[in-house]
Structure formats: C-alpha cells, structure tokens
Design an enzyme around this catalytic site. Structure first.
Site, PDB file in Angstrom:
ATOM      1  N   HIS A   1       0.855  -1.199   0.000  1.00 21.31           N
ATOM      2  CA  HIS A   1       0.000   0.000   0.000  1.00 21.31           C
ATOM      3  C   HIS A   1       0.896   1.256   0.000  1.00 21.31           C
ATOM      4  O   HIS A   1       0.718   2.160  -0.824  1.00 21.31           O
ATOM      5  CB  HIS A   1      -0.892  -0.051   1.249  1.00 21.31           C
ATOM      6  CG  HIS A   1      -1.670   1.194   1.525  1.00 21.31           C
ATOM      7  ND1 HIS A   1      -3.046   1.242   1.518  1.00 21.31           N
ATOM      8  CD2 HIS A   1      -1.281   2.456   1.845  1.00 21.31           C
ATOM      9  CE1 HIS A   1      -3.460   2.461   1.800  1.00 21.31           C
ATOM     10  NE2 HIS A   1      -2.406   3.223   2.012  1.00 21.31           N
ATOM     11  N   GLU A   2       1.875   1.296   0.906  1.00 21.89           N
ATOM     12  CA  GLU A   2       2.768   2.465   0.992  1.00 21.89           C
ATOM     13  C   GLU A   2       3.619   2.603  -0.271  1.00 21.89           C
ATOM     14  O   GLU A   2       3.870   3.712  -0.734  1.00 21.89           O
ATOM     15  CB  GLU A   2       3.664   2.376   2.224  1.00 21.89           C
ATOM     16  CG  GLU A   2       2.918   2.358   3.564  1.00 21.89           C
ATOM     17  CD  GLU A   2       2.034   3.584   3.771  1.00 21.89           C
ATOM     18  OE1 GLU A   2       2.326   4.647   3.197  1.00 21.89           O
ATOM     19  OE2 GLU A   2       1.027   3.470   4.494  1.00 21.89           O
TER      20      GLU A   2
ATOM     21  N   HIS B   1       1.761   4.406  -2.917  1.00 18.98           N
ATOM     22  CA  HIS B   1       1.897   5.866  -2.788  1.00 18.98           C
ATOM     23  C   HIS B   1       3.235   6.322  -3.370  1.00 18.98           C
ATOM     24  O   HIS B   1       3.320   7.302  -4.106  1.00 18.98           O
ATOM     25  CB  HIS B   1       1.878   6.280  -1.311  1.00 18.98           C
ATOM     26  CG  HIS B   1       0.540   6.150  -0.641  1.00 18.98           C
ATOM     27  ND1 HIS B   1      -0.597   6.741  -1.133  1.00 18.98           N
ATOM     28  CD2 HIS B   1       0.166   5.520   0.496  1.00 18.98           C
ATOM     29  CE1 HIS B   1      -1.614   6.467  -0.333  1.00 18.98           C
ATOM     30  NE2 HIS B   1      -1.191   5.725   0.662  1.00 18.98           N
TER      31      HIS B   1
HETATM   32 ZN   LIG Z   1      -2.163   5.187   2.428  1.00 21.37          ZN
END
Ligand SMILES: [Zn+2]
Length: 375
Positions: A72-73, A76
């Site tokens: 998830h990170e 980003h």
């Molecule tokens: Zn996030």
C-alpha cells in the site's frame, strides 16, 4: 503523518531505493495481531484443529498483512515518483505504515493520485486474496488465511478512505479541493474533517470502554489521538508556509543594530552592551569591517575571570557564510539556515555592508503582527 526519529527503528530492506524501516512499536501491534488471530479468529473459523495450526496461520497471515501494508505504501511512493517526488522512507509502526515524502506535492492533481494509489493497491490485494481462496489447489487452511487477508485489505482500504486529513481519504479531499480553493483552504477543510473524525474515534473508544470492550476502546482512543495531533500539525505547517510566502529577510530583520569592537574584553562587552540592552547578540567589528558575531550564549560559557581575560575577538563566532544572509533572501530559507547554524540569528549583509540582524524573536514578532492584522 509524522514519522519516527532516527534512533527508534531499524532498516530491514530497501525497495526501489526507498529504505523500509520497522519502528519498535510495530512489534507490539505485530504480536497483538498474531495473538488475536491464533487464539480468536482462526479457531472461530475452523474449530477443533491443533493449536499449532492456529499459530502457524496466525503468523503467516500477520506477516502477509504487513507485506500488504508495505505494498500500500509503495503504491503511494511509486505514484509520487511519477510526479517527481521522492519518498525518503517507509516506516511500519503501531498504527500501520507511513511513507515520508521529501516535500508536499505541487498541485491538487498530484496529491489526489498519490493519495488514491495506496487504497487502490489495498483494494486490488483484497480482490486477489479473495479470488485465490477459491483456486482448486488451495486447501482449507490456506483458504482461511487468504479470506482473512482479503477482508483485512478491504478494511484497510475503506478505513484509509475516510476523508480525514492526513489519512489518504483526507488527502484525496484536499487534492480535489486544492484547484478551486487553494492549498491553505483545502488543507483547513480536510484537516477540520480529520479533527472531527479523530474526536469521533475517541468518543467511540470511550463507549467501547464503557461497554467493557477495553482492547478496542483503548485502540480507538489511541488512533483518534494520533489523527488529531497529525491533522493539527499538518495544518500548522501549511499556515506557516502561507504566512511566510513572499516574505524576505529585509521584511523581518532588525535594522540599525549596535556593534561591538573586537578589541575589548568579553567582560566589557557584557557590561556595556548585553547588560544594558538585553539583546541576545551583537555583530563584532574591527575598524569598519564586520568580523563576527558575539552571542550572549558565548559570554555565559565563560567564567567571570575568563570574561576579563578573553577578548571579544577570541570569544566571538568568526564571520562565515553560514552566519550571513542577504536582505532579499526568502525568509523560510533564512530560518532554515538559522536552525542549521544553531545561533537563532543571522547577520544581514549586502556587499560587505551590515544592514541589520535577523533574529528568531524578530521573525516570530513579525509573523504574529501579520496574523493579528490579517495581512
Ligand atoms: Zn495510504
């Protein structure tokens, strides 16, 4: 979100050039999740299996959960890179993961897509794990782990999409409003929503405590508190940036400061300058030339006897470029230099001529006046 300081985490890997850190608080949440899965969730899903089976599943599921957070990170970070922003580090800590960017995105569009990338990764993972539970070669134990991971990734995506800055949903909101309202107003609205959501979590936590569900209760309160602090801090940062935009050193400096000759003793300087005016520092001159800066701190470091025996020249900080700024330099840049120099003041000079002194107090007074007068 705020990241950890340097001493309380270890780097475990480097992915696409980004250091991946484990904060010590991560161990707490990791242990807690392994424990609740192994003694609660998996036994409820498939009763009457040996305990070792539950612990194995608990461990594997927890590890894959944190791999999911990492992805998830990284989602980003990859999109940030496409908008030209480097991610300094990704840290896993008690509340999940945080990607630390070098600086803020430059516009709402970049903010929006960077924020969307993480939840999109989590949603995709939820779909993949859900589908994999139905593959023919996947046994019931692996299917139970996959189903859990589908569920937790879905929860992760939805929780992060709550429009509460600095969570992803709040960043999406800020990104969407940025273009029409400007960064400052967009941030105010998004962090206002963040504060509201934070208090909602805290109140929900208190109700859970009253109902006797102490683990969730404490958890909600802690997360609420964290979001409240983080949203307030982000808003403060934006306000400071806005307040300082277009302000130069000349706007905030003190003009016509007194100077101390380099030849006298420190004791004389203390008596005739520092004690009389209460100023924190003076430029030091030899003839017409500025040769350094004498701070009250430098005087206080010496004993009374030493002050008599030491010349101003010997105690001062010699003039270096680190102590000097130009009048037209942007104020935020000068403040950063001041922090680096550790003096909380800089000499403002132009072509070798002393124009004034920039002090931290002066900057703060100036900011306050601007704010009070609504300028
Ligand atoms: Zn996030």
């Amino acid at each position: 979100m705020s990241a950890s300081s340097r001493t309380d985490h270890v780097q475990i890997a480097k992915v696409i050039g980004i250091p991946i850190n484990l904060h010590f608080s991560w161990l707490i949440i990791f242990g807690l999740i392994v424990w609740t899965l192994s003694t609660g969730y998996f036994p409820a899903q498939q009763p009457d299996l040996p305990a070792s089976s539950y612990w194995a599943k608990g461990l594997v599921a927890s590890l894959l959960f944190f791999v999911s957070i990492l992805l998830h990170e990284l989602g980003h970070a990859v999109i940030a890179l496409r908008y030209g922003l480097r991610t300094r580090s990704i840290t896993l800590f008690i509340f999940g993961g945080v990607a630390q960017l070098d600086k803020d995105p430059r516009d709402g569009r970049a903010e929006f897509w960077m924020a969307a990338a993480g939840p999109l990764v989590s949603l995709s993972l939820a779909g993949l794990f859900y589908a994999s539970a139905f593959l023919p070669f996947v046994g019931p134990s692996a299917a139970a782990v996959a189903t859990y991971l589908a569920l937790i990734n879905l929860v992760l995506a939805l929780f992060n999409l709550v429009p509460a800055f600095p969570m992803d949903g709040g960043r999406l909101l800020r990104g969407a409003l940025w273009g029409s309202l400007g960064k400052a107003r967009a941030t105010r609205i998004a962090s206002g929503a963040g504060t509201f959501f934070a208090y909602f979590l805290i109140v929900a936590g208190v109700f859970s405590l009253i109902r006797g569900d102490s683990l969730s209760g404490v958890w909600y309160i802690l997360i609420g508190w964290f979001i409240k602090d983080a949203s307030a801090a982000s808003y403060q940062q934006v306000r400071l940036d806005e307040a300082l935009r277009g302000v130069t050193v000349r706007d905030a400096m003190v003009e016509a400061v007194g100077t101390i000759p380099s030849s006298g003793s420190v004791a004389e300087a203390a008596r005739e300058y520092f004690m009389r005016t209460g100023y924190g520092s003076y430029p030091v001159t030899r003839g017409d030339a500025v040769v350094g800066l004498l701070c009250l701190k430098d005087v206080l470091r010496l004993s009374p006897e030493e002050r008599e025996a030491t010349s101003v020249q010997g105690a001062m900080r010699p003039l270096t470029s680190a102590l000097v700024t130009e009048p037209e330099a942007p104020l935020p840049q000068a403040i950063a230099r001041m922090a680096q120099a550790g003096t909380a003041r800089l000499l403002v000079m132009q072509e070798g001529r002393l124009l004034g002194l920039l002090t931290m107090n002066g900057v703060i007074r100036r900011l306050k006046a601007r704010e009070d007068l609504g300028g």
